[in-house]
Write a protein that holds these residues in place. Structure first.
Motif, mmCIF file in Angstrom:
data_model
loop_
_atom_site.group_PDB
_atom_site.id
_atom_site.type_symbol
_atom_site.label_atom_id
_atom_site.label_comp_id
_atom_site.label_asym_id
_atom_site.label_seq_id
_atom_site.Cartn_x
_atom_site.Cartn_y
_atom_site.Cartn_z
ATOM 1 N N SER A 164 0.839 -1.205 0.000
ATOM 2 C CA SER A 164 0.000 0.000 0.000
ATOM 3 C C SER A 164 0.869 1.247 0.000
ATOM 4 N N GLY A 228 -7.300 4.260 -2.537
ATOM 5 C CA GLY A 228 -7.040 3.370 -1.411
ATOM 6 C C GLY A 228 -8.321 2.688 -0.964
ATOM 7 N N TYR A 234 -3.641 6.975 4.070
ATOM 8 C CA TYR A 234 -3.093 5.669 4.469
ATOM 9 C C TYR A 234 -3.577 5.278 5.865
#
Ligand SMILES: Nc1nc2c(c(=O)[nH]1)N[C@H]1C(S)=C(S)[C@@H](COP(=O)(O)O)O[C@H]1N2
Ligand SMILES: [Mo]
Length: 246
Positions: A164, A228, A234
């Protein structure tokens, strides 16, 4: 109501770092519900108009810890390091009339801003440092956002062990904040690789995780849902609040 106090009293001592907090929050459905309901309230009370306190040179902390995902080791980033970022371009694209690819000399050529502000990590430590850079709003304005522009997204060079990529976002209103900087220097020297070279975001009105290091690309978007896990960052994807006003 006071999110920082809440985090502090609920979790201090239990958690050692940001990643630990992330995992912990992720597992805690109750906490999710609480922060979801507190978020809009926080935004209304704190807003984003207030100015973060600015300090004096004598207030600058001796040490500034490094606290993030590891410094990128990708071939792209190593290539940039080895040519001292001569081939670095800060990309600005998305819902804009003018896409940009700004070199470091171009960024250094823009009207600079210097500020000494405090960085507050959600984990409970703070440091004061001087940052020189370009106000984010000047770079955004240069790209001429379209009417459908709602958020400013920062895509970073670092990737975690699951693949990620670190990213963060502000809404277009927060991006106008006069103290939000694309920092090029910290304490009078170019930002070091470990602190996010060559360009890092500094958002002194919000918690540290909003201050994205290693910014590769700024994407202006109408919605955060397709990025995402859709929460705007994040750590947000793992349960942190998107609005992290201090
Ligand atoms: N790209 C990127 N930016 C990031 C992070 C990260 O892991 N990757 N961590 C955030 C967190 S939680 C903090 S506290 C600060 C730490 O900045 P420093 O390492 O310069 O102290 O960076 C923020 N920006
Ligand atoms: Mo942090």
């Amino acid at each position: 109501m006071n999110r920082r106090l809440f985090i502090g009293t609920s979790f201090s001592g239990v958690l050692a770092g940001c990643s630990a907090i992330g995992t912990h929050l992720n597992d805690n459905e109750h906490f999710h519900n609480v922060i979801d309901s507190a978020e809009s309230l926080n935004q209304r009370i704190i807003g984003t108009h207030g100015l973060a306190r600015e300090y004096r040179v004598s207030d600058i902390s001796r040490d500034f810890p490094v606290n993030s995902l590891p410094t990128p080791t990708s071939q792209t980033y190593r290539g940039l390091l080895s040519d001292r970022f001569r081939s670095y371009r800060l990309l600005v694209d998305g819902a804009v009339d003018r896409r940009l690819a700004l070199s470091l000399p171009q960024l250094y050529g823009m009207q600079p801003k210097r500020q000494i502000t405090r960085h507050d990590c959600v984990e409970g430590w703070s440091v004061i440092a001087q940052f020189d850079g370009v106000p984010l709003r000047d770079v955004v304005a240069l790209a001429r956002p379209r009417n459908d522009a709602k958020y400013v997204v920062f895509h970073c060079f670092d990737i975690d062990q699951d693949g990620s990529r670190y990213y963060e976002s502000l809404d277009v209103h927060q991006a106008q904040h006069p103290q939000t900087l694309l920092a090029l220097q910290m304490n009078g020297r170019p930002i070091t690789p470990d602190h996010g070279a060559p360009v890092r975001l500094r958002v002194p009105t919000q918690l540290g995780y909003k201050s994205a290091k290693w910014v590769q690309r700024i994407e202006i978007v109408g919605s955060l849902t397709t990025l995402g896990a859709g929460k705007g960052g994040y750590w947000e994807d793992q349960g942190y609040e998107w609005y992290a006003g201090i």
